[in-house]
Design a protein around this motif. Structure first.
Motif, PDB file in Angstrom:
ATOM      1  N   ILE A   1       0.875  -1.185   0.000  1.00  0.00           N
ATOM      2  CA  ILE A   1       0.000   0.000   0.000  1.00  0.00           C
ATOM      3  C   ILE A   1       0.907   1.228   0.000  1.00  0.00           C
ATOM      4  CG2 ILE A   1      -1.769   1.285   1.255  1.00  0.00           C
ATOM      5  CD1 ILE A   1      -2.501  -1.412   2.653  1.00  0.00           C
ATOM      6  N   CYS A   2       0.819   2.035  -1.059  1.00  0.00           N
ATOM      7  CA  CYS A   2       1.642   3.237  -1.139  1.00  0.00           C
ATOM      8  C   CYS A   2       0.845   4.450  -0.654  1.00  0.00           C
ATOM      9  CB  CYS A   2       2.098   3.454  -2.589  1.00  0.00           C
ATOM     10  SG  CYS A   2       3.150   4.903  -2.805  1.00  0.00           S
ATOM     11  N   ILE A   3       1.515   5.304   0.120  1.00  0.00           N
ATOM     12  CA  ILE A   3       0.867   6.527   0.620  1.00  0.00           C
ATOM     13  C   ILE A   3       1.614   7.781   0.150  1.00  0.00           C
ATOM     14  CG2 ILE A   3       0.108   7.754   2.707  1.00  0.00           C
ATOM     15  CD1 ILE A   3      -0.187   5.200   4.177  1.00  0.00           C
ATOM     16  N   THR A   4       2.881   7.610  -0.188  1.00  0.00           N
ATOM     17  CA  THR A   4       3.738   8.748  -0.545  1.00  0.00           C
ATOM     18  C   THR A   4       3.155   9.585  -1.686  1.00  0.00           C
ATOM     19  OG1 THR A   4       5.668   7.442   0.097  1.00  0.00           O
ATOM     20  CG2 THR A   4       6.089   9.364  -1.283  1.00  0.00           C
ATOM     21  N   ASN A   5       3.256  10.886  -1.550  1.00  0.00           N
ATOM     22  CA  ASN A   5       2.784  11.825  -2.576  1.00  0.00           C
ATOM     23  C   ASN A   5       3.864  12.154  -3.598  1.00  0.00           C
ATOM     24  OD1 ASN A   5       0.086  12.428  -2.147  1.00  0.00           O
ATOM     25  ND2 ASN A   5       0.538  13.905  -0.513  1.00  0.00           N
ATOM     26  N   PRO A   6       3.517  12.573  -4.808  1.00  0.00           N
ATOM     27  CA  PRO A   6       2.165  12.636  -5.365  1.00  0.00           C
ATOM     28  C   PRO A   6       1.646  11.216  -5.638  1.00  0.00           C
ATOM     29  CG  PRO A   6       3.770  13.329  -7.014  1.00  0.00           C
ATOM     30  CD  PRO A   6       4.536  13.098  -5.748  1.00  0.00           C
ATOM     31  N   LEU A   7       0.570  10.857  -4.944  1.00  0.00           N
ATOM     32  CA  LEU A   7       0.182   9.467  -4.750  1.00  0.00           C
ATOM     33  C   LEU A   7       0.033   8.629  -6.028  1.00  0.00           C
ATOM     34  CD1 LEU A   7      -2.630   7.445  -4.279  1.00  0.00           C
ATOM     35  CD2 LEU A   7      -0.549   7.173  -2.975  1.00  0.00           C
ATOM     36  N   ASP A   8      -0.765   9.120  -6.977  1.00  0.00           N
ATOM     37  CA  ASP A   8      -1.091   8.267  -8.134  1.00  0.00           C
ATOM     38  C   ASP A   8       0.143   7.973  -8.995  1.00  0.00           C
ATOM     39  OD1 ASP A   8      -4.264   8.399  -7.972  1.00  0.00           O
ATOM     40  OD2 ASP A   8      -3.427  10.374  -7.561  1.00  0.00           O
ATOM     41  N   ALA A   9       1.051   8.947  -9.076  1.00  0.00           N
ATOM     42  CA  ALA A   9       2.282   8.728  -9.844  1.00  0.00           C
ATOM     43  C   ALA A   9       3.250   7.854  -9.053  1.00  0.00           C
ATOM     44  CB  ALA A   9       2.934  10.068 -10.183  1.00  0.00           C
ATOM     45  N   MET A  10       3.320   8.068  -7.730  1.00  0.00           N
ATOM     46  CA  MET A  10       4.277   7.294  -6.927  1.00  0.00           C
ATOM     47  C   MET A  10       3.893   5.818  -6.853  1.00  0.00           C
ATOM     48  SD  MET A  10       6.774   9.246  -6.152  1.00  0.00           S
ATOM     49  CE  MET A  10       6.532  10.006  -7.738  1.00  0.00           C
ATOM     50  N   VAL A  11       2.591   5.519  -6.731  1.00  0.00           N
ATOM     51  CA  VAL A  11       2.197   4.099  -6.646  1.00  0.00           C
ATOM     52  C   VAL A  11       2.474   3.406  -7.980  1.00  0.00           C
ATOM     53  CG1 VAL A  11      -0.272   4.518  -7.150  1.00  0.00           C
ATOM     54  CG2 VAL A  11       0.405   2.456  -5.961  1.00  0.00           C
ATOM     55  N   TRP A  12       2.292   4.133  -9.074  1.00  0.00           N
ATOM     56  CA  TRP A  12       2.596   3.571 -10.392  1.00  0.00           C
ATOM     57  C   TRP A  12       4.101   3.273 -10.505  1.00  0.00           C
ATOM     58  CZ3 TRP A  12       5.426   6.541 -14.116  1.00  0.00           C
ATOM     59  CH2 TRP A  12       5.569   5.903 -15.356  1.00  0.00           C
ATOM     60  N   ALA A  13       4.925   4.256 -10.112  1.00  0.00           N
ATOM     61  CA  ALA A  13       6.381   4.075 -10.187  1.00  0.00           C
ATOM     62  C   ALA A  13       6.827   2.935  -9.266  1.00  0.00           C
ATOM     63  CB  ALA A  13       7.085   5.378  -9.810  1.00  0.00           C
ATOM     64  N   LEU A  14       6.242   2.873  -8.083  1.00  0.00           N
ATOM     65  CA  LEU A  14       6.603   1.812  -7.127  1.00  0.00           C
ATOM     66  C   LEU A  14       6.295   0.433  -7.715  1.00  0.00           C
ATOM     67  CD1 LEU A  14       7.597   1.161  -4.218  1.00  0.00           C
ATOM     68  CD2 LEU A  14       5.210   1.271  -3.492  1.00  0.00           C
ATOM     69  N   ARG A  15       5.166   0.313  -8.378  1.00  0.00           N
ATOM     70  CA  ARG A  15       4.778  -0.963  -9.018  1.00  0.00           C
ATOM     71  C   ARG A  15       5.800  -1.306 -10.098  1.00  0.00           C
ATOM     72  NH1 ARG A  15       4.440  -4.739 -12.242  1.00  0.00           N
ATOM     73  NH2 ARG A  15       4.404  -3.172 -13.865  1.00  0.00           N
ATOM     74  N   GLU A  16       6.158  -0.302 -10.904  1.00  0.00           N
ATOM     75  CA  GLU A  16       7.133  -0.530 -11.981  1.00  0.00           C
ATOM     76  C   GLU A  16       8.480  -0.976 -11.403  1.00  0.00           C
ATOM     77  OE1 GLU A  16       6.917   0.134 -15.510  1.00  0.00           O
ATOM     78  OE2 GLU A  16       4.757   0.150 -15.175  1.00  0.00           O
ATOM     79  N   PHE A  17       8.958  -0.264 -10.381  1.00  0.00           N
ATOM     80  CA  PHE A  17      10.285  -0.567  -9.824  1.00  0.00           C
ATOM     81  C   PHE A  17      10.283  -1.900  -9.068  1.00  0.00           C
ATOM     82  CE2 PHE A  17      10.867   4.272  -9.631  1.00  0.00           C
ATOM     83  CZ  PHE A  17      11.604   4.305 -10.809  1.00  0.00           C
ATOM     84  N   SER A  18       9.165  -2.251  -8.446  1.00  0.00           N
ATOM     85  CA  SER A  18       9.133  -3.487  -7.646  1.00  0.00           C
ATOM     86  C   SER A  18       8.893  -4.711  -8.529  1.00  0.00           C
ATOM     87  CB  SER A  18       8.026  -3.421  -6.584  1.00  0.00           C
ATOM     88  OG  SER A  18       6.756  -3.464  -7.194  1.00  0.00           O
ATOM     89  N   GLY A  19       8.221  -4.504  -9.676  1.00  0.00           N
ATOM     90  CA  GLY A  19       7.886  -5.626 -10.545  1.00  0.00           C
ATOM     91  C   GLY A  19       6.820  -6.537  -9.965  1.00  0.00           C
ATOM     92  N   LEU A  20       6.179  -6.149  -8.876  1.00  0.00           N
ATOM     93  CA  LEU A  20       5.120  -6.993  -8.286  1.00  0.00           C
ATOM     94  C   LEU A  20       3.886  -6.964  -9.187  1.00  0.00           C
ATOM     95  CD1 LEU A  20       6.963  -6.985  -5.774  1.00  0.00           C
ATOM     96  CD2 LEU A  20       4.937  -6.654  -4.367  1.00  0.00           C
ATOM     97  N   PRO A  21       3.038  -8.011  -9.083  1.00  0.00           N
ATOM     98  CA  PRO A  21       1.810  -7.979  -9.892  1.00  0.00           C
ATOM     99  C   PRO A  21       0.920  -6.800  -9.485  1.00  0.00           C
ATOM    100  CG  PRO A  21       1.843  -9.900  -8.414  1.00  0.00           C
ATOM    101  CD  PRO A  21       3.162  -9.222  -8.280  1.00  0.00           C
ATOM    102  N   ALA A  22       0.205  -6.251 -10.453  1.00  0.00           N
ATOM    103  CA  ALA A  22      -0.568  -5.028 -10.208  1.00  0.00           C
ATOM    104  C   ALA A  22      -1.673  -5.235  -9.161  1.00  0.00           C
ATOM    105  CB  ALA A  22      -1.163  -4.523 -11.525  1.00  0.00           C
ATOM    106  N   ASN A  23      -2.158  -6.475  -9.028  1.00  0.00           N
ATOM    107  CA  ASN A  23      -3.215  -6.716  -8.032  1.00  0.00           C
ATOM    108  C   ASN A  23      -2.686  -6.668  -6.597  1.00  0.00           C
ATOM    109  OD1 ASN A  23      -1.932  -9.257  -8.773  1.00  0.00           O
ATOM    110  ND2 ASN A  23      -3.349 -10.213  -7.353  1.00  0.00           N
TER     111      ASN A  23
END
Ligand code: TXD
Length: 319
Positions: A117-139
């Motif tokens: 669960i990402c909370i860091t701002n700017p939220l919508d861009a950071m959660v997207w980047a975190l998903r990309e960098f982590s490579g975890l499944p989007a769900n």
């Protein structure tokens, strides 16, 4: 049965409050991770010493070593820096993007099965980047904003109608920012939609419009009052509601930033929409019909998120 393990990446104001809530609700053991050295250890020790008084059992560990998050069931990410005077939004984006890279790589290496669960701002861009960098499944990677924004809307509506907050449901969708979309038609008191309550004389359109505007600037109102830092009690509670739904497979329907693959006509980006959270993470993305002003606002909000994603791509060519 072993206790759940909850890793809090970032042990600042929200991180510390999250740890307190995890303890009080006995959701599991806690690892408080931060780049700051003694601070997470100090908070963990302080919280552990509250446990005998409160009567909860949890192991709490402060660390700056990613190896300690190994096998976490849930990771809640608040790591980053706040915007300081003289810092542009792009400066902030650049710094927090680098933080997401480090955090994403840490989670990938040590807790690849976690619900993040990402909370860091700017939220919508950071959660997207975190998903990309982590490579975890989007769900398994979501962003917290909608639960908080909806809670603010619910609080204001409950005050206006003079009823229990428990009976007020509300939806705030779209990106987390000035363009967020409080959806009045889907907000109710015990199932009675707000537009009907206006017709029944419980409030006026003007008052509801003012509540919508106040909800949109809810974060800024608190920043202004605190004078130093941003909200942390309600943001922490909101992320815990999401973690709880995952850990207990409650399948709660909550507004969260989720990865869209065609839903709402949007592809490959994170936007705030209603989702069901259960044991598999995002179990379902709920497509409600947005009409008129809500639809127009949603589109504006989506474009604002796209602009932030483009700015991230300009800053990091691996995205
Ligand atoms: O709805 C929402 N999503 C939000 C978002 C609501 C309120 C606040 N929101 C954002 O959450 C806020 O704009 C911040 O980006 C985050 C965290 O807020 P918090 O108030 O907890 O910030 P703090 O107290 O500054 O804590 C951030 C911590 C701090 O201790 C830093 O040392 C640490 O993050 N930090 C790091 N930890 C780990 N790894 C790295 N690289 C790192 N960099 C900084």
């Amino acid at each position: 049965m072993a206790r759940n393990k909850i890793a809090l990446i970032g042990a600042g104001m929200i991180g510390g409050t999250l740890a307190h809530l995890v303890g009080m609700k006995e959701l599991g053991d806690v690892v408080l991770f931060d780049i700051a050295d003694g601070m997470p250890k100090g908070k963990a020790l302080d919280l552990a010493q509250s446990a005998p008084v409160e009567g909860f059992d949890a192991r709490l560990k402060g660390t700056s070593d990613y190896a300690d998050i190994a096998g976490a069931d849930v990771c809640i990410v608040t790591a980053g820096v706040p915007r300081k005077p003289g810092m542009s939004r792009d400066d902030l984006l650049g710094i927090n993007l680098k933080v997401m890279k480090a955090v994403g790589e840490g989670i990938k290496a040590h807790a690849p099965d976690a619900f993040v669960i990402c909370i860091t701002n700017p939220l919508d861009a950071m959660v997207w980047a975190l998903r990309e960098f982590s490579g975890l499944p989007a769900n398994k990677v979501v962003g917290m904003a909608g639960v908080l924004d909806s809670a603010r809307f619910r609080h204001f509506l409950a005050e206006e109608f003079n009823v229990s907050v428990e009976d007020v449901t509300a939806f705030v969708l779209g990106g987390h920012g000035d363009t967020m979309v409080p959806v009045v038609e889907y907000s109710t008191v015990a199932g009675i939609p707000v537009p009907d309550l206006i017709k029944m004389g419980w409030s006026t359109q003007e008052k509801i419009d003012a509540i919508v505007a106040r909800t949109r600037s809810g974060g800024g109102e608190i920043v202004g009052l605190l004078g130093n830092g941003s909200a942390y009690y309600a943001p922490a509670s909101s992320a815990i509601a999401m973690a709880d739904s995952y850990l207990k497979d409650k399948r709660r329907l909550l507004p969260c930033a989720a990865f869209l693959s065609g839903e709402y006509g949007i592809k490959d980006m994170y936007v705030g929409v209603p989702i069901v959270i259960g044991a598999n993470g995002v179990e379902k993305i709920v497509e409600i019909e947005l009409k008129g002003e809500a639809k127009a606002n949603f589109d504006v909000s989506v474009n604002a998120v796209k602009e932030l994603m483009d700015a991230c791509r300009n800053l990091d060519s691996s995205l």
